[in-house]
Write a protein that holds these residues in place. Structure first.
Motif, PDB file in Angstrom:
ATOM      1  N   LEU A   1       0.836  -1.199   0.000  1.00  0.00           N
ATOM      2  CA  LEU A   1       0.000   0.000   0.000  1.00  0.00           C
ATOM      3  C   LEU A   1       0.876   1.256   0.000  1.00  0.00           C
ATOM      4  N   SER A   2       1.979   1.175   0.709  1.00  0.00           N
ATOM      5  CA  SER A   2       2.909   2.308   0.714  1.00  0.00           C
ATOM      6  C   SER A   2       3.495   2.527  -0.675  1.00  0.00           C
ATOM      7  N   MET A   3       3.797   1.422  -1.369  1.00  0.00           N
ATOM      8  CA  MET A   3       4.345   1.541  -2.722  1.00  0.00           C
ATOM      9  C   MET A   3       3.331   2.216  -3.657  1.00  0.00           C
ATOM     10  N   ILE A   4       2.049   1.930  -3.424  1.00  0.00           N
ATOM     11  CA  ILE A   4       1.001   2.559  -4.249  1.00  0.00           C
ATOM     12  C   ILE A   4       0.869   4.041  -3.927  1.00  0.00           C
ATOM     13  N   GLY A   5       1.082   4.385  -2.639  1.00  0.00           N
ATOM     14  CA  GLY A   5       0.973   5.784  -2.231  1.00  0.00           C
ATOM     15  C   GLY A   5      -0.275   6.071  -1.418  1.00  0.00           C
ATOM     16  N   VAL A   6      -0.711   5.090  -0.627  1.00  0.00           N
ATOM     17  CA  VAL A   6      -1.896   5.249   0.222  1.00  0.00           C
ATOM     18  C   VAL A   6      -1.558   6.165   1.412  1.00  0.00           C
ATOM     19  N   PRO A   7      -2.484   7.060   1.826  1.00  0.00           N
ATOM     20  CA  PRO A   7      -2.209   7.960   2.961  1.00  0.00           C
ATOM     21  C   PRO A   7      -1.788   7.211   4.228  1.00  0.00           C
ATOM     22  N   PHE A   8      -1.022   7.905   5.051  1.00  0.00           N
ATOM     23  CA  PHE A   8      -0.455   7.410   6.303  1.00  0.00           C
ATOM     24  C   PHE A   8       0.645   6.373   6.070  1.00  0.00           C
ATOM     25  N   THR A   9       1.200   6.370   4.881  1.00  0.00           N
ATOM     26  CA  THR A   9       2.394   5.558   4.611  1.00  0.00           C
ATOM     27  C   THR A   9       3.444   6.473   3.974  1.00  0.00           C
ATOM     28  N   VAL A  10       4.693   5.998   3.992  1.00  0.00           N
ATOM     29  CA  VAL A  10       5.764   6.829   3.433  1.00  0.00           C
ATOM     30  C   VAL A  10       5.591   7.052   1.924  1.00  0.00           C
ATOM     31  N   GLY A  11       4.946   6.092   1.267  1.00  0.00           N
ATOM     32  CA  GLY A  11       4.739   6.235  -0.175  1.00  0.00           C
ATOM     33  C   GLY A  11       3.865   7.426  -0.508  1.00  0.00           C
ATOM     34  N   PHE A  12       2.870   7.696   0.334  1.00  0.00           N
ATOM     35  CA  PHE A  12       2.003   8.851   0.102  1.00  0.00           C
ATOM     36  C   PHE A  12       2.801  10.154   0.226  1.00  0.00           C
ATOM     37  N   VAL A  13       3.666  10.219   1.228  1.00  0.00           N
ATOM     38  CA  VAL A  13       4.500  11.415   1.421  1.00  0.00           C
ATOM     39  C   VAL A  13       5.364  11.659   0.182  1.00  0.00           C
ATOM     40  N   SER A  14       5.966  10.576  -0.311  1.00  0.00           N
ATOM     41  CA  SER A  14       6.819  10.708  -1.495  1.00  0.00           C
ATOM     42  C   SER A  14       6.032  11.228  -2.687  1.00  0.00           C
ATOM     43  N   LYS A  15       4.884  10.603  -2.972  1.00  0.00           N
ATOM     44  CA  LYS A  15       4.096  10.988  -4.140  1.00  0.00           C
ATOM     45  C   LYS A  15       3.608  12.428  -4.005  1.00  0.00           C
ATOM     46  N   TRP A  16       3.251  12.823  -2.801  1.00  0.00           N
ATOM     47  CA  TRP A  16       2.790  14.201  -2.577  1.00  0.00           C
ATOM     48  C   TRP A  16       3.862  15.202  -3.006  1.00  0.00           C
ATOM     49  N   TYR A  17       5.089  14.973  -2.561  1.00  0.00           N
ATOM     50  CA  TYR A  17       6.158  15.929  -2.884  1.00  0.00           C
ATOM     51  C   TYR A  17       6.607  15.803  -4.346  1.00  0.00           C
ATOM     52  N   LEU A  18       6.529  14.588  -4.903  1.00  0.00           N
ATOM     53  CA  LEU A  18       6.857  14.442  -6.334  1.00  0.00           C
ATOM     54  C   LEU A  18       5.887  15.257  -7.194  1.00  0.00           C
ATOM     55  N   ILE A  19       4.612  15.188  -6.847  1.00  0.00           N
ATOM     56  CA  ILE A  19       3.603  15.928  -7.623  1.00  0.00           C
ATOM     57  C   ILE A  19       3.711  17.432  -7.350  1.00  0.00           C
ATOM     58  N   ALA A  20       3.923  17.800  -6.084  1.00  0.00           N
ATOM     59  CA  ALA A  20       4.058  19.223  -5.746  1.00  0.00           C
ATOM     60  C   ALA A  20       5.246  19.846  -6.468  1.00  0.00           C
ATOM     61  N   GLY A  21       6.352  19.104  -6.542  1.00  0.00           N
ATOM     62  CA  GLY A  21       7.529  19.615  -7.236  1.00  0.00           C
ATOM     63  C   GLY A  21       7.267  19.833  -8.716  1.00  0.00           C
ATOM     64  N   ALA A  22       6.531  18.891  -9.324  1.00  0.00           N
ATOM     65  CA  ALA A  22       6.204  19.032 -10.752  1.00  0.00           C
ATOM     66  C   ALA A  22       5.318  20.245 -10.989  1.00  0.00           C
ATOM     67  N   LEU A  23       4.333  20.442 -10.112  1.00  0.00           N
ATOM     68  CA  LEU A  23       3.428  21.587 -10.273  1.00  0.00           C
ATOM     69  C   LEU A  23       4.176  22.900 -10.060  1.00  0.00           C
ATOM     70  N   ARG A  24       5.100  22.931  -9.096  1.00  0.00           N
ATOM     71  CA  ARG A  24       5.884  24.145  -8.838  1.00  0.00           C
ATOM     72  C   ARG A  24       6.752  24.493 -10.057  1.00  0.00           C
ATOM     73  N   ALA A  25       7.179  23.459 -10.803  1.00  0.00           N
ATOM     74  CA  ALA A  25       7.998  23.687 -12.004  1.00  0.00           C
ATOM     75  C   ALA A  25       7.139  23.896 -13.252  1.00  0.00           C
ATOM     76  N   ASP A  26       5.811  24.049 -13.025  1.00  0.00           N
ATOM     77  CA  ASP A  26       4.864  24.205 -14.157  1.00  0.00           C
ATOM     78  C   ASP A  26       4.906  23.010 -15.093  1.00  0.00           C
ATOM     79  N   LEU A  27       5.100  21.834 -14.535  1.00  0.00           N
ATOM     80  CA  LEU A  27       5.131  20.599 -15.326  1.00  0.00           C
ATOM     81  C   LEU A  27       3.915  19.747 -14.965  1.00  0.00           C
ATOM     82  N   TRP A  28       2.708  20.315 -15.127  1.00  0.00           N
ATOM     83  CA  TRP A  28       1.523  19.568 -14.718  1.00  0.00           C
ATOM     84  C   TRP A  28       1.341  18.264 -15.499  1.00  0.00           C
TER      85      TRP A  28
END
Length: 490
Positions: free
Chosen positions: A385-412
């Motif tokens: 579940l963490s590998m998928i990115g389900v909340p309350f796991t480290v995978g969710f934290v990773s995916k959140w920042y990966l997506i936030a970084g892309a949006l900050r770089a205007d790479l939606w």
């Protein structure tokens, strides 16, 4: 003593390695290696606490100041990686006697501990050195020990996998060495701090530009970045299962560290991202790797191979995040490198538990395993579940920042592709869950978990996937400080 911690971080496993080879009994060698691994982890924790207070720790080997001497530097990024690498060694090493008893020939077991400590020495040396040539030397120490570790497995296919790993690893190391030679040719120094000062005036020179290209390719091979990932699936599938767990948690992260260190501490972000536009290479290859790795993982029946291809996908995310060329992207890369180490370590340890009890990690073997090995499979579900990115796991934290970084770089579009590729993980994780929980076990098969030491190690890493998924500020704060200190653009 405290001021010598950076040197001790390398010296302890380096000195312990030949001692293990001299011990007569493999059991004694295992106990000694475990003690060395835990001492190394304690040193990493002490260095991490020092870095939190001081910002960074600097050490001059033999009292000789660079460029004549060798400097060791521990900053927030390297301190976090030291904790990950040494922590994984400390957690896995006590379970090694159980694993190698099944997968490694008795005559090779003492040598196994020596090789494991040398691989650990190399990884730790890469992370703490402030000198690019010493980085290459430690890379070779780690690589040569790793090739041999893969080959220690009883499976004949391990030798072929080790040879393939050696061949491609040598190509990668050679590219890195050529890159280092080129920048030494134009600057006359190998110290990272000196290079950072001298190189900006030389960015226009062809050798400097070629050097970045060589190092990018070499690190990409070591990093298993698509399409240079071909050494990884066989190496992780046929190596002893606990070696796969250690490599899956650490090896590619050290490769990512090399790439980040050269980009930000040696060449400079402006040269790499503005002049050389390496983001145009890293982002497409990273996203392609995320899709290719996940799609190929879906069709694998050997679950260690499935996890190896999953790692190709996760490496792709890290490469894409580095390619954003901004602070959020670098934070995402560092956070995901740490979090993926926890997730993949736990999943490979699940495979080690299953192999110990059932002899292989084929999908068919997992029939009814939810009832036969309930704790082991619970660990697989949580880490999956963490590998998928389900909340309350480290995978969710990773995916959140990966997506936030892309949006900050205007790479939606990149953010959308990350979400879509992450959904593929649901398929390959679900295939295992379906077989384990919705198919009956073989007739007469009873409940039988792995030995307590191995099972406890697996449970511990699984719990950490949740703990760091809830207490997110630990890794994120350290990654934030590291990104600022490395000079990542906003």
């Amino acid at each position: 003593m405290v001021q010598h911690l950076p040197a001790l971080q390398i010296a302890v496993p380096l000195i312990a390695a030949p001692v293990c080879a001299l011990l007569v009994q493999s059991r004694l060698a295992g106990l000694f290696a475990t003690a060395a691994a835990w001492l190394t982890f304690a040193i990493a924790i002490a260095l991490f606490l020092n870095v939190l207070g001081l910002g960074f720790v600097w050490y001059e080997m033999g009292g000789w100041a660079p460029p004549l001497g060798i400097g060791l530097v521990v900053d927030p990024m390297s301190a976090l990686l030291l904790v990950l690498v040494s922590g994984m060694a400390a957690i896995i090493m006590p379970a090694v006697p159980l694993g190698i008893g099944v997968e490694v020939a008795p005559r090779a077991q003492r040598l196994f501990y020596t090789l494991a400590l040398l691989a650990l020495t190399g990884m730790l040396g890469i992370v703490v050195t402030g000198d690019v040539f010493n980085l290459y030397v430690f890379l070779e120490i780690s690589s040569l020990a790793s090739y041999a570790l893969v080959a220690t497995a009883n499976d004949r296919r391990a030798s072929k996998a080790a040879f393939s790993y050696l061949a491609l690893g040598t190509v990668g190391a050679t590219f890195i060495l050529i890159g280092i030679g080129l920048i030494y040719m134009v600057t006359g120094t190998l110290n990272m701090s000196d290079l950072a000062v001298r190189l900006p005036a030389l960015w226009h020179l062809a050798p400097v530009q070629a050097s970045l290209a060589f190092i990018l390719v070499g690190a990409g091979i070591k990093f298993a970045l698509f399409p240079a990932h071909v050494w990884m699936p066989n190496a992780y599938t046929y190596a002893p299962s606990l070696v796969s767990a250690f490599f899956g948690a650490t090896a590619t992260k050290v490769g990512a560290y090399i790439l980040i260190r050269f980009i930000y501490n040696v060449f400079g972000a402006e040269f790499a991202f503005v002049d050389m536009r390496i983001g145009w290479v890293l982002i497409p290859l990273g996203i392609a790797g995320a899709f290719v790795g996940s799609l190929v993982a879906i069709w694998q029946n050997d679950l260690r191979r499935m996890l190896a291809y999953s790692s190709v996908a996760q490496v792709g995310y890290i490469a894409a995040a580095i390619g954003y060329g901004n602070q959020d992207g670098l934070v995402a890369a560092i956070v995901h490198a740490f979090n993926h180490g926890l997730m993949k370590g736990a999943l490979f340890l699940v495979m080690a538990c299953v192999i110990m009890r059932l002899g292989n990690a084929n999908l068919e073997t997992f029939r009814g395993l939810g009832r036969r090995m309930p704790i082991t499979m619970a660990c697989f579900v949580v880490a999956g579940l963490s590998m998928i990115g389900v909340p309350f796991t480290v995978g969710f934290v990773s995916k959140w920042y990966l997506i936030a970084g892309a949006l900050r770089a205007d790479l939606w579009p990149v953010a959308v592709l990350i979400v879509l590729s992450s959904l593929l993980a649901i398929i390959y994780i679900w295939r295992v869950v379906e077989v384990a929980y919705f198919q009956p076990p073989p007739e007469g098969a009873g409940r039988s978990e792995a030995p307590a030491m191995l099972l406890g190690t697996t449970v511990l890493l699984t719990v950490l996937c949740v703990v760091f998924g809830i207490a997110t500020r630990f890794t994120v704060n350290v990654a934030d400080v590291a990104a600022v200190m490395l000079g990542a653009p906003l």
